[in-house]
Motif scaffolding. Structure first.
Motif, PDB file in Angstrom:
ATOM      1  N   GLU A 153      12.990 -11.264 -11.427  1.00 33.02           N
ATOM      2  CA  GLU A 153      11.898 -11.836 -12.227  1.00 33.02           C
ATOM      3  C   GLU A 153      11.793 -13.347 -12.032  1.00 33.02           C
ATOM      4  OE1 GLU A 153      11.264  -8.997 -16.114  1.00 33.02           O
ATOM      5  OE2 GLU A 153      13.035 -10.302 -16.098  1.00 33.02           O
ATOM      6  N   LYS A 154      12.936 -14.021 -11.878  1.00 30.71           N
ATOM      7  CA  LYS A 154      12.913 -15.470 -11.619  1.00 30.71           C
ATOM      8  C   LYS A 154      12.231 -15.759 -10.285  1.00 30.71           C
ATOM      9  CE  LYS A 154      15.441 -16.273 -15.292  1.00 30.71           C
ATOM     10  NZ  LYS A 154      14.775 -16.719 -16.538  1.00 30.71           N
ATOM     11  N   ILE A 155      12.550 -14.939  -9.277  1.00 26.19           N
ATOM     12  CA  ILE A 155      11.925 -15.092  -7.968  1.00 26.19           C
ATOM     13  C   ILE A 155      10.434 -14.803  -8.065  1.00 26.19           C
ATOM     14  CG2 ILE A 155      11.856 -14.151  -5.624  1.00 26.19           C
ATOM     15  CD1 ILE A 155      14.898 -13.587  -5.969  1.00 26.19           C
ATOM     16  N   GLN A 156      10.090 -13.735  -8.759  1.00 25.12           N
ATOM     17  CA  GLN A 156       8.686 -13.376  -8.961  1.00 25.12           C
ATOM     18  C   GLN A 156       7.911 -14.512  -9.611  1.00 25.12           C
ATOM     19  OE1 GLN A 156       9.146  -9.615 -11.236  1.00 25.12           O
ATOM     20  NE2 GLN A 156       7.623  -8.788  -9.839  1.00 25.12           N
ATOM     21  N   GLN A 290      11.315 -21.818   0.594  1.00 23.92           N
ATOM     22  CA  GLN A 290      11.604 -22.423  -0.706  1.00 23.92           C
ATOM     23  C   GLN A 290      12.327 -21.455  -1.625  1.00 23.92           C
ATOM     24  OE1 GLN A 290       7.446 -24.542  -1.245  1.00 23.92           O
ATOM     25  NE2 GLN A 290       8.843 -25.200  -2.845  1.00 23.92           N
ATOM     26  N   VAL A 291      11.904 -20.190  -1.622  1.00 21.61           N
ATOM     27  CA  VAL A 291      12.584 -19.187  -2.449  1.00 21.61           C
ATOM     28  C   VAL A 291      14.068 -19.159  -2.114  1.00 21.61           C
ATOM     29  CG1 VAL A 291      12.854 -16.702  -2.874  1.00 21.61           C
ATOM     30  CG2 VAL A 291      10.562 -17.719  -2.853  1.00 21.61           C
ATOM     31  N   TYR A 292      14.381 -19.105  -0.828  1.00 21.62           N
ATOM     32  CA  TYR A 292      15.781 -19.008  -0.422  1.00 21.62           C
ATOM     33  C   TYR A 292      16.538 -20.319  -0.621  1.00 21.62           C
ATOM     34  CZ  TYR A 292      15.772 -14.267   1.391  1.00 21.62           C
ATOM     35  OH  TYR A 292      15.743 -12.898   1.479  1.00 21.62           O
ATOM     36  N   GLU A 293      15.951 -21.421  -0.242  1.00 21.91           N
ATOM     37  CA  GLU A 293      16.698 -22.678  -0.280  1.00 21.91           C
ATOM     38  C   GLU A 293      16.621 -23.370  -1.636  1.00 21.91           C
ATOM     39  OE1 GLU A 293      15.612 -25.043   3.124  1.00 21.91           O
ATOM     40  OE2 GLU A 293      16.717 -23.701   4.473  1.00 21.91           O
ATOM     41  N   ASP A 294      15.454 -23.349  -2.291  1.00 20.69           N
ATOM     42  CA  ASP A 294      15.296 -24.067  -3.558  1.00 20.69           C
ATOM     43  C   ASP A 294      15.687 -23.239  -4.777  1.00 20.69           C
ATOM     44  OD1 ASP A 294      14.361 -26.070  -1.980  1.00 20.69           O
ATOM     45  OD2 ASP A 294      12.263 -25.918  -2.574  1.00 20.69           O
ATOM     46  N   LEU A 295      15.649 -21.908  -4.661  1.00 14.58           N
ATOM     47  CA  LEU A 295      16.061 -21.052  -5.780  1.00 14.58           C
ATOM     48  C   LEU A 295      17.441 -20.455  -5.548  1.00 14.58           C
ATOM     49  CD1 LEU A 295      12.869 -19.005  -6.773  1.00 14.58           C
ATOM     50  CD2 LEU A 295      13.665 -21.180  -7.672  1.00 14.58           C
ATOM     51  N   PRO A 389      23.385 -19.081  -8.191  1.00 13.79           N
ATOM     52  CA  PRO A 389      22.716 -20.375  -8.215  1.00 13.79           C
ATOM     53  C   PRO A 389      22.039 -20.564  -9.574  1.00 13.79           C
ATOM     54  CG  PRO A 389      22.159 -19.127  -6.238  1.00 13.79           C
ATOM     55  CD  PRO A 389      22.842 -18.187  -7.170  1.00 13.79           C
ATOM     56  N   PRO A 390      22.127 -21.745 -10.165  1.00  8.45           N
ATOM     57  CA  PRO A 390      21.640 -21.936 -11.539  1.00  8.45           C
ATOM     58  C   PRO A 390      20.172 -21.591 -11.751  1.00  8.45           C
ATOM     59  CG  PRO A 390      23.016 -23.784 -10.861  1.00  8.45           C
ATOM     60  CD  PRO A 390      22.813 -22.937  -9.648  1.00  8.45           C
ATOM     61  N   ARG A 391      19.331 -21.790 -10.745  1.00  9.69           N
ATOM     62  CA  ARG A 391      17.894 -21.626 -10.964  1.00  9.69           C
ATOM     63  C   ARG A 391      17.454 -20.174 -11.101  1.00  9.69           C
ATOM     64  NH1 ARG A 391      16.593 -26.381  -6.516  1.00  9.69           N
ATOM     65  NH2 ARG A 391      17.588 -28.040  -7.763  1.00  9.69           N
TER      66      ARG A 391
END
Length: 612
Positions: A153-156, A290-295, A389-391
């Motif tokens: 859901e966070k990724i979504q 961005q999904v992979y590296e920033d999240l 990962p915290p995000r």
């Protein structure tokens, strides 16, 4: 934003602080810490809980553990017999009886296998015992428990918000595909034919025409596009759907990584010009990175797939590739396809341009799946369980009051007050004030589930007006005053993310070998590295590379089996190498460079390796 004024506590002080806060703990029979491969922290009180009369309703989230749900007091530190099942390529091996044979036993609380020793078993234990996955009685299908689904859901939420900024609209299309429509595509493209699941009966009655369960939705969406698009004024059309798809993989399933049913988003768009389509392809690929590296704090390589590996019917396919260092395998993390006009011609998706002439639209499709969660787990997880990962962590901070006789109310009150303040800083916080579990059990429970930050508060911390803050990624501890707790923990979220990403990137980069000969290629492949090589881009050469590397890998493993002890680490090396991508970032290719495999003139550098 790191607060340089905060002084980390040294190892002696850390253990002294924790011991001081827990040595007076009392209570009824409680659970020892779940086992990990390091020494478990167990604080088993000898007497009954003096605070048994404490009102659990004093805090809305505080609970007494019912007697029948309490963790077993005599649980063996090893957690019992091993659970989970192995699988090929470093993944678990589900069977027809996976739900009973592979699911962890009731009392198996910790991770019993080191990641480096048995990656398949480690992965199976981590995803089940951290409560992300439960096995199901159909091989290749799995239950996503709330812990995993919340990460999805966070990724979504991130990706959905970003594509809506681009004008993409969400929709939903049926999961069934008529046999006629699918066969029309397959007759020309031969894409997913071998992986399609078919519905052939309704009850005991055979269907007049078999119906396919969607492996992807081009054949479902594009007939509708034909009806929706008639003029250049109808363009661009940008549609996305969040759904499940079914691909009846013949390879051995690996939870999250390669499954027969999975969740994803699939975007489909139509444009008047190729230039517009190509711009979107790269924009979407950047969002996937961005999904992979920033999240997820997972580094990826952006590039273009070879002609052999591109999506069937596409003009070209762009990809981001991740790397699992433990078993040396790459993972296709997400793809963004420029479909050209192949499908618009196939399904008759036309528009009238400004001069009233008829043109076929230019199309793209792009997809991201729950494979994201598996990659994150494999890259960051350690011998103690998940490292989130915290995000994307469902809970970013867990606060654990160290219950002491006569001070339970005081400790819990302060824990909830601090948690409330942290929530006010925008953090996702949980207070574990449960009775029936000792502090050591709670520490290991939340460590197994990968919580980025744990906060401990005991009697001496009340006096000092501070807490002990523990990081999951490095397991470092520091004392932080109450007055600076919010500031420090917020800063820690970014520090932890940066550390995870930088560590993973450094490891990945150290495992990309730059080679130019076949001998060096095979040597590095068998060291579980990726290889960047000069390549001719020939489809025939690529087929030969896959066949030859597969045969030679098998021969190496057979030879190692005949001479045990002479060759170490040869397990799991069977498997052919394939092209992963032609990276967008290319070093200069010297004149007269030849292909590493066939000796023809090289046209580029390509990334090859074993993959899932």
């Amino acid at each position: 934003m790191t607060d340089q004024a905060t002084t980390p506590v040294d190892a002696t002080a850390q253990s002294t602080t924790t011991a001081a806060n827990t040595e007076a703990t009392t209570g009824a029979a409680v659970a020892p810490a779940p086992a990990t491969t390091t020494a478990a922290v167990a604080h088993t009180p000898a007497k009954g809980r003096g605070a048994a009369k404490h009102d659990a309703s004093a805090h809305p989230h505080k609970e007494k553990v019912p007697k029948e749900k309490q963790a077993p007091a005599q649980q063996h530190p090893g957690g019992g017999a091993k659970g989970g099942a192995k699988g090929a390529k470093g993944g678990p091996k589900p069977t027809a009886a996976a739900s009973s044979a592979a699911a962890p036993a009731k009392n198996q609380l910790g991770i019993e296998t080191r990641k480096a020793d048995d990656f398949a078993e480690w992965y199976s234990q981590v995803i089940t015992r951290s409560e992300m996955i439960d096995y199901y009685d159909i091989s290749g299908c799995y239950i996503l428990r709330p812990w995993a689904y919340t990460i999805w859901e966070k990724i979504q939420a991130f990706f959905d918000a970003e594509i809506k900024k681009l004008g993409v609209q969400n929709a939903y299309f049926p999961c069934f595909v008529s046999g006629h429509a699918l066969q029309k595509e397959e007759s020309e493209l031969h894409g997913f034919e071998a992986e399609v699941a078919w519905v052939t009966r309704s009850g005991q009655t055979a269907l007049h025409e078999p119906i396919a369960v969607r492996p992807t939705s081009e054949t479902v969406m594009y007939p509708a596009f034909r009806n929706w698009i008639s003029s250049y004024r109808d363009l661009p059309l940008k549609v996305n759907q969040w759904c499940n798809v079914v691909r009846w993989e013949f390879k051995r399933p690996v939870p999250f990584i390669r499954t027969r049913e999975f969740l994803w988003q699939e975007g489909h768009s139509a444009f008047a010009t190729l230039q517009e389509a190509e711009q979107e392809v790269m924009t979407i690929l950047d969002l996937y990175a961005q999904v992979y590296e920033d999240l997820l704090a997972v580094p990826v390589v952006k590039g273009r797939k070879s002609e052999k590996e591109k999506f069937a019917g596409a003009l070209y396919t762009t990809t981001i590739e991740a790397f699992i260092p433990t078993n040396g395998r790459a993972v296709q993390a997400a793809t963004s396809h420029c479909l050209g006009q192949t499908f618009s011609k196939m399904f008759g998706v036309e528009f009238k341009d400004e001069k009233l002439g008829k043109q076929f639209v230019w199309q793209n499709s792009w997809g991201l799946t729950t494979r994201t969660i598996g990659v994150m787990t494999m890259v960051h997880g350690d011998d103690n369980g998940l490292v989130l990962p915290p995000r994307v962590a469902p809970i970013q901070v867990v606060v654990i009051p160290i219950h002491t006789k006569g001070q339970v109310d005081t400790l819990d009150d302060r824990a909830y007050e601090l948690a409330s303040a942290l929530k006010g800083c925008g953090l996702r916080v949980h207070v574990d004030a449960r009775e029936g579990y000792n502090p050591g059990w709670k520490f290991n429970h939340w460590e197994l589930k990968g919580i980025p930050v744990r906060i401990e508060i005991g009697p001496k911390d009340i006096i000092a007006q501070q807490v002990v803050v523990c990081r999951r990624d490095t397991r470092a501890k520091e004392n932080v005053p109450w007055t600076r707790l919010g500031e420090r923990v917020v800063a820690l979220m970014d520090e932890i993310h940066a550390n995870l990403l930088n560590t993973a990137r450094a490891t990945r980069d150290s495992r990309i070998a730059h080679v130019s000969t076949w001998a060096d290629f095979m040597t590095n492949l068998n060291k579980r590295n990726l290889c960047q090589v000069p390549w001719c881009k020939s489809v025939d050469c690529e087929k030969h590379i896959k066949t030859r590397s597969g045969v030679e890998s098998t021969e190496i493993v057979k030879a190692a089996a005949l001479h045990p002890g002479e060759e170490e680490g040869m397990e799991g090396l069977t498997g052919a190498a394939k092209s992963l991508c032609v990276p967008f970032q290319q070093p200069a290719l010297p004149a007269n460079t030849v292909c590493f495999a066939c000796g023809a003139p090289a046209l580029c550098y390509a990334l090859f390796g074993r993959s899932y």
